[in-house]
Design a protein around this motif. Structure first.
Motif, PDB file in Angstrom:
ATOM      1  N   ALA A  18       0.853  -1.199   0.000  1.00 27.04           N
ATOM      2  CA  ALA A  18       0.000   0.000   0.000  1.00 27.04           C
ATOM      3  C   ALA A  18       0.886   1.245   0.000  1.00 27.04           C
ATOM      4  CB  ALA A  18      -0.910  -0.008   1.211  1.00 27.04           C
ATOM      5  N   MET A  20       1.835   3.934   1.571  1.00 23.57           N
ATOM      6  CA  MET A  20       1.818   4.681   2.832  1.00 23.57           C
ATOM      7  C   MET A  20       3.119   4.492   3.588  1.00 23.57           C
ATOM      8  SD  MET A  20      -0.844   2.865   5.443  1.00 23.57           S
ATOM      9  CE  MET A  20      -0.869   4.074   6.762  1.00 23.57           C
ATOM     10  N   VAL A  56       1.133  -9.646  16.996  1.00 21.82           N
ATOM     11  CA  VAL A  56       1.379  -8.575  17.960  1.00 21.82           C
ATOM     12  C   VAL A  56       2.887  -8.463  18.103  1.00 21.82           C
ATOM     13  CG1 VAL A  56       1.080  -7.822  20.333  1.00 21.82           C
ATOM     14  CG2 VAL A  56      -0.808  -8.920  19.131  1.00 21.82           C
ATOM     15  N   VAL A  60       2.711  -5.270  14.113  1.00 23.80           N
ATOM     16  CA  VAL A  60       1.278  -5.309  14.437  1.00 23.80           C
ATOM     17  C   VAL A  60       0.454  -4.567  13.385  1.00 23.80           C
ATOM     18  CG1 VAL A  60       1.375  -3.253  15.934  1.00 23.80           C
ATOM     19  CG2 VAL A  60      -0.364  -4.977  16.343  1.00 23.80           C
ATOM     20  N   PHE A  61       1.061  -3.536  12.777  1.00 21.63           N
ATOM     21  CA  PHE A  61       0.332  -2.764  11.760  1.00 21.63           C
ATOM     22  C   PHE A  61       0.642  -3.227  10.334  1.00 21.63           C
ATOM     23  CE2 PHE A  61       0.544   0.494  15.235  1.00 21.63           C
ATOM     24  CZ  PHE A  61      -0.788   0.380  15.582  1.00 21.63           C
ATOM     25  N   TYR A  63      -0.890  -4.914   8.541  1.00 22.12           N
ATOM     26  CA  TYR A  63      -2.109  -4.845   7.721  1.00 22.12           C
ATOM     27  C   TYR A  63      -2.268  -3.505   7.011  1.00 22.12           C
ATOM     28  CZ  TYR A  63      -4.041  -2.825  12.082  1.00 22.12           C
ATOM     29  OH  TYR A  63      -4.256  -2.079  13.204  1.00 22.12           O
ATOM     30  N   ASN A  64      -1.645  -2.479   7.553  1.00 26.59           N
ATOM     31  CA  ASN A  64      -1.735  -1.179   6.881  1.00 26.59           C
ATOM     32  C   ASN A  64      -0.883  -1.122   5.613  1.00 26.59           C
ATOM     33  OD1 ASN A  64      -3.507   0.180   8.569  1.00 26.59           O
ATOM     34  ND2 ASN A  64      -1.886   0.683  10.031  1.00 26.59           N
ATOM     35  N   PHE A  66       0.166  -3.757   3.448  1.00 25.55           N
ATOM     36  CA  PHE A  66      -0.078  -4.652   2.313  1.00 25.55           C
ATOM     37  C   PHE A  66      -1.432  -4.315   1.698  1.00 25.55           C
ATOM     38  CE2 PHE A  66       2.983  -7.094   4.806  1.00 25.55           C
ATOM     39  CZ  PHE A  66       3.858  -7.513   3.822  1.00 25.55           C
ATOM     40  N   ASP A  67      -1.492  -4.306   0.380  1.00 22.18           N
ATOM     41  CA  ASP A  67      -2.750  -3.956  -0.270  1.00 22.18           C
ATOM     42  C   ASP A  67      -3.583  -5.205  -0.538  1.00 22.18           C
ATOM     43  OD1 ASP A  67      -4.723  -2.443  -1.332  1.00 22.18           O
ATOM     44  OD2 ASP A  67      -3.750  -2.110  -3.264  1.00 22.18           O
ATOM     45  N   PHE A  70      -6.679  -8.256   5.232  1.00 23.70           N
ATOM     46  CA  PHE A  70      -5.855  -8.586   6.394  1.00 23.70           C
ATOM     47  C   PHE A  70      -6.709  -8.713   7.644  1.00 23.70           C
ATOM     48  CE2 PHE A  70      -1.382  -8.916   7.517  1.00 23.70           C
ATOM     49  CZ  PHE A  70      -0.735  -8.879   6.299  1.00 23.70           C
ATOM     50  N   VAL A  71      -6.287  -9.597   8.525  1.00 28.39           N
ATOM     51  CA  VAL A  71      -6.881  -9.652   9.867  1.00 28.39           C
ATOM     52  C   VAL A  71      -5.755  -9.539  10.881  1.00 28.39           C
ATOM     53  CG1 VAL A  71      -8.877 -11.014   9.135  1.00 28.39           C
ATOM     54  CG2 VAL A  71      -6.821 -12.196   9.937  1.00 28.39           C
ATOM     55  N   GLU A  72      -6.106  -9.152  12.084  1.00 25.16           N
ATOM     56  CA  GLU A  72      -5.086  -8.890  13.106  1.00 25.16           C
ATOM     57  C   GLU A  72      -5.311  -9.839  14.282  1.00 25.16           C
ATOM     58  OE1 GLU A  72      -2.409  -7.323  13.977  1.00 25.16           O
ATOM     59  OE2 GLU A  72      -2.714  -7.774  16.093  1.00 25.16           O
ATOM     60  N   ALA A  74      -4.410 -12.018  17.979  1.00 21.95           N
ATOM     61  CA  ALA A  74      -3.896 -11.819  19.336  1.00 21.95           C
ATOM     62  C   ALA A  74      -2.442 -12.310  19.368  1.00 21.95           C
ATOM     63  CB  ALA A  74      -4.748 -12.587  20.338  1.00 21.95           C
TER      64      ALA A  74
END
Ligand SMILES: Cc1ncc(C[n+]2csc(CCOP(=O)(O)OP(=O)(O)O)c2C)c(N)n1
Lengths: 258, 375
Positions: A18, A20, A56, A60-61, A63-64, A66-67, A70-72, A74
């Motif tokens: 992505a 960013m 975690v 942890v981020f 997911y921000n 990769f385009d 995504f799930v996050e 535990a």
């Protein structure tokens, strides 16, 4: 002499990454690992059918960045969460991206059983020998004698045990299809790492079972070293404890050229 | 569908299958295990996902991942296993994905035993996991109700993107009764617009319980709380017996409520004007109905198979206006109708003064039931 036309693109952001800026510290190899995974997703054209599972830890981020969907998870549970996704959607590509505290400490049960089941998922395992996100505490992968904020006099193996070598352990399981270790400390090794990531995803696409690529990574901030010193530190201190190599390669992958 | 003789655990399993369950993840634990065993045969037979996880921690996180695909998913367990699931439940609540869990409660604390209990009320109804969230909690008292509430759990979980828990006790799980199963529903073919199934031809989606900016986390919490108010307004369920003209009321859920009904019938036969309120949703809880009843009756008796975990909620509703009395059996013991009948008489003949501590009074008199020294 190679001439490059002025408007010819020679290097650009992979589509699967992505657009960013990341939050990673300067010199941290998480960014390199992200890029390699994204390049492989582009090459295999799997971005639209991939679901990533973030851990975690410092990533942890993830997911921000990769385009793709995504799930996050535990802390440590990414392989279980990935199992849930994959069992419902067996024709999608599912990967986890996990640090060494996440995978080899709190999530040890989940990773071992995902491998033992031959869960058709791919795991990108970042070994920086430390807990990055929480500020540099001892990890299960911390080297003997290595100082961290929770082993201030150095890891005393008598008291705190020994480093865990995950690929060597997981390779003993019949469910593992492709389990290797690579390093991100120089361009040659980075290229080898990318090939391994490609093979890991190929393993999944071919239904050959669990795949994992451990990547020896730097943590300049918590190691208290400059980025360049950190890369050297990987080579000098981590490689002897964590040898780069193929620990399990399914027979069906043997002839595959990527 | 014809009525058949069905065991609670397998009946709930088949009910879930017919409600459109697409994936089941669980771990063996008595008195729930038949549910998992049934699924291990039934789900693959239908080409649906079944997996015995390596632990309840893994099971609930598999459910979490599977729920993110928008599929109907569930797990089942019993008390010690449910304790292990609390981390996952909190994440699921924070991500707002629908999940169904069946808890066939057993005696505790600790490893306890495998006998029926209601000792999970607090951990299920009042939290367990960290943060502000409420699961919808349904408490069956018969096998038929266990079937119906299992189906309802899926519909409610999905409607509110929430956790719906069927809290049964070991009696309901193990007992066989005539009951009717619902017809088989077709599996869904369309998935919600939040589900992560691969970003084919659309923007990527992210499902996460992280709101790193506290301001956003507060907005998310506010959304959960407002949604909970809607659930409270729409989804309250309870059953009343003989309450129209009642001067005394018994309150009990699940098996305790069912046993209390026998005692209430016996007391009615003696001419005592006593009725029963049996909460079916423990969460949301029938506060308003209890508030009304406190204006109607002279005294209430709360009966539970624990040390008074629901009692606190009844106290909150009745606010020291009337005599509140308590009788509980702990550690995996189911009360007999006679015991509750005797407690109804105690409530009528020697009601505790309003505002006194019902649990303390029960503990004092309970020593004689146990034949132990009360001090
Ligand atoms: C259950 C739980 N325990 C502890 C933490 C705190 N915590 C967050 S990240 C982390 C360590 C992560 O280290 P590692 O997996 O090595 O990844 P890195 O940050 O080095 O990339 C810990 C302990 C947590 N979030 N959840």
């Amino acid at each position: 002499m190679v001439t490059v036309e002025m408007n010819q693109i020679v290097y650009q952001r992979p589509e699967s990454l992505a657009d960013m800026p990341t939050h990673y510290c300067p010199g941290c190899t998480h960014g390199v690992a992200h890029r390699l995974v994204a390049e492989v997703m582009d090459e295999m054209q799997i971005r639209e059918k991939t679901i990533g599972v973030a851990p975690v830890g410092c990533s942890v981020f993830a997911y921000n960045y990769f385009d793709c969907d995504f799930v996050e998870a535990a802390h440590g549970r990414a392989p279980a969460m990935a199992t849930g996704v994959k069992r419902v959607l067996p024709d999608r590509v599912v990967f986890t991206y996990q640090g060494d505290g996440d995978l080899a400490s709190i999530g040890m049960g989940e990773i071992v059983h995902a491998a033992a089941r031959g869960e058709n998922i791919t795991v990108i395992f970042i070994n920086n020998a430390i807990y990055g996100m929480t500020g540099g505490q001892m990890a299960p992968t911390t080297l003997p004698g290595m100082k961290t904020t929770s082993s201030p006099s150095g890891r005393d193996v008598e008291q705190m045990g020994f480093p865990i070598r995950m690929p060597e352990m997981l390779a003993t399981l019949d469910g593992a299809g492709y389990v290797v270790r690579r390093s991100l400390h120089d361009p040659k090794n980075i290229r080898m790492a990318k090939k391994a990531i490609r093979l890991a995803f190929e393993t999944q696409l071919r239904g050959l079972g669990f795949s994992l690529v451990e990547l020896l990574s730097s943590c300049p901030t918590n190691w208290g070293l400059t980025p360049v010193e950190s890369l050297r530190w990987i080579e000098e201190h981590m490689l002897p404890v964590y040898p780069v190599g193929d620990y399990k390669v399914a027979q069906a992958l043997a002839g595959l050229r990527v | 569908m014809p009525r058949e003789l069905l065991k609670g655990n397998t009946a709930m399993a088949e009910a879930a299958v017919r409600a459109g369950l697409e994936a089941y993840f669980g771990y063996p634990i008595t008195p729930q295990t038949e549910l998992l065993e049934y699924m291990s045969k039934r789900m693959p037979e239908l080409g649906r996902a079944f997996l015995q996880a390596e632990s309840e921690v893994a099971a609930i996180n598999m459910v979490y991942g599977a729920a993110c695909t928008g599929a109907r998913v569930m797990s089942s367990s019993s008390s010690p296993g449910v304790s292990l699931m609390m981390e996952g439940l909190s994440y699921i609540a924070g991500t707002e994905v629908p999940v169904v869990l069946i808890d066939v409660v057993r005696g505790g604390p600790g490893l306890g035993n495998i006998a029926p209990s209601q000792g999970d009320y607090n951990q299920i109804v009042h939290g367990g996991g960290h943060g502000d969230y409420h699961p919808i909690v349904l408490a069956p008292s018969t096998v038929q109700e266990a079937i119906d509430l299992t189906v309802l759990a899926f519909d409610l979980a999905e409607k509110y993107r929430a956790i719906a828990i069927v809290m049964a006790d070991g009696n309901i799980g193990q007992m066989m009764e005539p009951a009717e199963l619902p017809p088989m529903r077709p599996l869904r073919t369309e998935y919600p617009d939040w589900s992560t199934r691969g970003a084919e031809g659309r923007e990527r989606r992210i499902l996460s319980s992280i709101y790193i900016d506290p301001k956003e986390e507060e907005v998310m919490n506010y959304r959960l709380m407002q949604r909970w108010r809607t659930i409270e307004a729409n989804e309250l369920r309870f059953k009343e017996y003989f309450l129209e003209d009642a001067e005394y009321a018994v309150v009990g859920f699940g098996t305790a409520g069912r046993v209390a009904l026998s005692a209430v019938r016996a007391a009615r036969a003696e001419g005592l004007k006593v009725g029963l309120l049996r909460p079916i949703t423990l969460s949301p809880f029938p506060y308003a109905r209890l508030d009304e009843l406190a204006e109607q009756v002279k005294a209430m008796l709360v009966v539970e198979m624990n040390a008074g975990q629901m009692l606190g909620d009844v106290q909150r509703a009745t606010k020291e206006r009337i005599s509140l009395n308590f009788y509980g059996r702990m550690g995996g013991i189911t009360p007999f109708p006679d015991e509750i009948h005797a407690e109804i008489h105690r409530m009528v003949e020697q009601p505790l003064p309003p505002g006194s501590d019902p649990r303390a009074a029960w503990l004092d008199s309970f020593a004689s039931v146990l034949h132990v020294d009360g001090r």
